[in-house]
Scaffold this motif. Structure first.
Motif, mmCIF file in Angstrom:
data_model
loop_
_atom_site.group_PDB
_atom_site.id
_atom_site.type_symbol
_atom_site.label_atom_id
_atom_site.label_comp_id
_atom_site.label_asym_id
_atom_site.label_seq_id
_atom_site.Cartn_x
_atom_site.Cartn_y
_atom_site.Cartn_z
ATOM 1 N N ALA A 62 0.828 -1.208 0.000
ATOM 2 C CA ALA A 62 0.000 0.000 0.000
ATOM 3 C C ALA A 62 0.860 1.253 0.000
ATOM 4 O O ALA A 62 0.556 2.229 -0.696
ATOM 5 C CB ALA A 62 -0.921 -0.005 1.211
ATOM 6 N N ALA A 63 1.937 1.240 0.781
ATOM 7 C CA ALA A 63 2.824 2.402 0.823
ATOM 8 C C ALA A 63 3.481 2.632 -0.536
ATOM 9 O O ALA A 63 3.791 3.768 -0.908
ATOM 10 C CB ALA A 63 3.891 2.206 1.897
ATOM 11 N N SER A 64 3.653 1.563 -1.293
ATOM 12 C CA SER A 64 4.265 1.676 -2.617
ATOM 13 C C SER A 64 3.378 2.453 -3.580
ATOM 14 O O SER A 64 3.866 3.038 -4.553
ATOM 15 C CB SER A 64 4.537 0.279 -3.194
ATOM 16 N N VAL A 65 2.066 2.445 -3.323
ATOM 17 C CA VAL A 65 1.137 3.137 -4.215
ATOM 18 C C VAL A 65 1.470 4.623 -4.316
ATOM 19 O O VAL A 65 1.422 5.212 -5.402
ATOM 20 C CB VAL A 65 -0.319 2.953 -3.743
ATOM 21 N N THR A 119 -8.352 -8.662 1.398
ATOM 22 C CA THR A 119 -9.087 -7.595 2.086
ATOM 23 C C THR A 119 -8.167 -6.563 2.716
ATOM 24 O O THR A 119 -8.412 -5.358 2.618
ATOM 25 C CB THR A 119 -9.997 -8.196 3.173
ATOM 26 N N ALA A 120 -7.089 -7.021 3.356
ATOM 27 C CA ALA A 120 -6.164 -6.090 4.011
ATOM 28 C C ALA A 120 -5.516 -5.163 2.993
ATOM 29 O O ALA A 120 -5.415 -3.954 3.203
ATOM 30 C CB ALA A 120 -5.100 -6.867 4.785
ATOM 31 N N LEU A 121 -5.094 -5.734 1.870
ATOM 32 C CA LEU A 121 -4.485 -4.916 0.820
ATOM 33 C C LEU A 121 -5.510 -3.954 0.235
ATOM 34 O O LEU A 121 -5.205 -2.797 -0.037
ATOM 35 C CB LEU A 121 -3.912 -5.812 -0.273
ATOM 36 N N LYS A 122 -6.733 -4.437 0.039
ATOM 37 C CA LYS A 122 -7.781 -3.574 -0.516
ATOM 38 C C LYS A 122 -8.010 -2.340 0.353
ATOM 39 O O LYS A 122 -8.063 -1.215 -0.141
ATOM 40 C CB LYS A 122 -9.091 -4.357 -0.652
ATOM 41 N N GLN A 123 -8.123 -2.543 1.662
ATOM 42 C CA GLN A 123 -8.347 -1.423 2.570
ATOM 43 C C GLN A 123 -7.160 -0.455 2.575
ATOM 44 O O GLN A 123 -7.334 0.761 2.609
ATOM 45 C CB GLN A 123 -8.608 -1.942 3.989
ATOM 46 N N ALA A 124 -5.978 -1.015 2.535
ATOM 47 C CA ALA A 124 -4.779 -0.172 2.519
ATOM 48 C C ALA A 124 -4.688 0.629 1.224
ATOM 49 O O ALA A 124 -4.314 1.802 1.219
ATOM 50 C CB ALA A 124 -3.531 -1.038 2.694
ATOM 51 N N LEU A 125 -5.058 -0.005 0.115
ATOM 52 C CA LEU A 125 -5.028 0.685 -1.172
ATOM 53 C C LEU A 125 -6.073 1.797 -1.237
ATOM 54 O O LEU A 125 -5.820 2.872 -1.774
ATOM 55 C CB LEU A 125 -5.274 -0.320 -2.306
ATOM 56 N N ILE A 126 -7.258 1.525 -0.682
ATOM 57 C CA ILE A 126 -8.307 2.547 -0.657
ATOM 58 C C ILE A 126 -7.807 3.785 0.085
ATOM 59 O O ILE A 126 -7.993 4.916 -0.363
ATOM 60 C CB ILE A 126 -9.585 1.993 0.001
#
Length: 201
Positions: A62-65, A119-126
């Motif tokens: 997520a931080a990479s986004v 799910t964890a990645l999805k929330q972090a990406l949002i």
């Protein structure tokens, strides 16, 4: 420099090195190849240092986004400098299409696809995308500034982004510059008609 300040600078440098390593892994090896171990080795840091800054794999991705978005914004700026001035609406769509062909953009799209079942990645990406929204909206307003006062501006920019993402995904299998140019022109003409008189170049 005081010891505390040196420690903070060192910690920030380590975090930056880990993040850059993660982004390069995503671009070169995709999500599957961007393991915490691969990032640790590429960044040349200890396991403890990696986990201190990014406790989970999802947090690291997520931080990479943020860095990927920053690189994508630079790609848009580079494309704007070489855009055709004859038709500013076509140039705006072409600019986004150019940015969507860059490795950083494709890496970001891959993260989205993986987040479908994580799910964890999805929330972090949002959360990460929400944080970058203001900067992205600024980029879009620069590209489509002439049409921002249209009632349909927001919806058409959103539809344009969907079109660009779909085009980027399809071109991972079949690349045709002629086809891309034709589709970009057709979409720009459709936007012009939907935006109304204010959209005429």
């Amino acid at each position: 420099m005081p010891r505390i300040a040196k420690s903070a600078v060192g910690a920030e440098a380590t975090r930056s090195r880990i993040l850059n390593a993660a982004v390069e892994c995503l671009i070169e090896s995709g999500v599957a190849g961007t393991t915490t171990l691969a990032v640790q080795h590429r960044a040349d840091v200890s396991r403890g240092a990696l986990l201190h800054h990014f406790p989970t794999h999802a947090a690291l991705l997520a931080a990479s986004v943020t860095e990927l978005v920053r690189r994508n914004e630079r790609a848009v700026a580079q494309s704007r400098a070489r855009a055709r001035p004859a038709d500013t609406l076509i140039a705006a769509v072409e600019t986004l299409a150019f940015a969507a062909r860059q490795p950083a953009y494709l890496a970001e799209l891959e993260l989205w696809a993986v987040a479908r079942t994580d799910t964890a990645l999805k929330q972090a990406l949002i959360a990460a995308e929400r944080g970058a929204r203001r900067d992205l909206e600024h980029v879009y307003s620069q590209l489509f500034g002439k049409w921002t006062d249209s009632d349909r501006y927001s919806e058409l920019v959103e539809l344009t982004l969907h079109f660009i993402r779909g085009l980027a995904i399809s071109e991972t299998i079949h690349v045709s510059a002629r086809r891309r140019e034709r589709l970009v022109t057709v979409w720009a003409d459709a936007m012009r008609a939907l935006l109304g008189a204010k959209a005429k170049s």
